[in-house]
Design an enzyme around this catalytic site. Sequence first.
Site, short mmCIF file in Angstrom:
data_model
loop_
_atom_site.label_atom_id
_atom_site.label_comp_id
_atom_site.label_asym_id
_atom_site.label_seq_id
_atom_site.Cartn_x
_atom_site.Cartn_y
_atom_site.Cartn_z
N SER A 49 0.84 -1.21 0.00
CA SER A 49 0.00 0.00 0.00
C SER A 49 0.87 1.25 0.00
CB SER A 49 -0.92 0.00 1.23
OG SER A 49 -0.18 -0.22 2.41
N ASP A 87 5.46 -7.14 2.36
CA ASP A 87 4.70 -7.59 1.18
C ASP A 87 5.62 -7.93 0.00
OD1 ASP A 87 2.00 -7.74 1.71
OD2 ASP A 87 1.58 -5.68 1.11
N LYS A 117 4.52 -11.40 3.05
CA LYS A 117 3.08 -11.63 2.79
C LYS A 117 2.87 -11.63 1.28
CE LYS A 117 -0.23 -8.29 3.47
NZ LYS A 117 -0.74 -8.10 2.10
N GLU A 186 -9.22 -9.47 3.64
CA GLU A 186 -9.52 -8.07 3.33
C GLU A 186 -10.89 -7.95 2.65
OE1 GLU A 186 -6.48 -5.71 1.41
OE2 GLU A 186 -7.86 -4.03 1.13
#
Length: 270
Positions: A49, A87, A117, A186
């Site tokens: 993000s 990530d 992740k 999510e």
Amino acid sequence: MSEHMIKRLTVPNMIAKKNKEPIVSLTAYTVSVAQIIDPYVDLILVGDSLGMVVYGLDTTLAVTVEMMIEHGKAVMRGSKRACVTIDLPFASYQASPQQAFQTAARILQETGAAAVKLEGGEEMAKTVEFLTKRGIPVCGHVGLMPQTVKTMGGFKVVGRNPLQIEKVIRDSHAIAKAGAFAIVLEGVIESVAKTITEQLSIPTIGIGASSVCDGQVLVCDDIFGVFQGFKPKFVKRYAQIGETMKDAVQLYASEVKSRKFPSAEYYFEK
Ligand code: KIV
């Protein structure tokens, strides 16, 4: 306990929280935010993000491995206690388990973080198994997966029709069976998040997936009220730091213009 004796939380510590206490997680991308949140969170996620939050990109697709490594190093320098997970960015792991291993190993070696992740369900199960069997702890991420924004046609809530419900449950089981230590859910509706959380033996970490999950994660700039872009329904702003920053810069600008700043205490006369 002295600063030097603080031990980092580990991946097994995260798994042990299942059915005991919620995992508290936030994203961080910089040293200063990592320093501020580290005493209070169990897991810091250096999320891709950052492409949208830090770099102002429309999606996470253009985030590179190098960006993740540099921000991962910064977060490791700024934290002492949290289990740091980084990530894998888009196109750095989907091609093959071998590609995923090369990327994940590089990220862990260069940053010292605990885990990676990755997004994906059944189609990524082989990759998760390949990594975990070779010593790379993996957190899964199913439901709304921002890296698939182009095929999903936008950021959409998951679980509003039977096909989606079946798929996200199957995806979660596949990733857990493949050896993931936790799984981010999510944008998954509450009843489906509840089923998955009850069925899996690993912790679920929700973002927009209700309080039934075993933990919660949010984007740091969202909870601080710094991010100026779109605010999804699941974001709770715990502060309005953006407004405080605006006030500060307005005052600074007016003091510079009026020559009130710097006053004597802020410069060297000799
Ligand atoms: O990239 C990210 O920050 C994430 C979390 C929001 C779960 O994947």
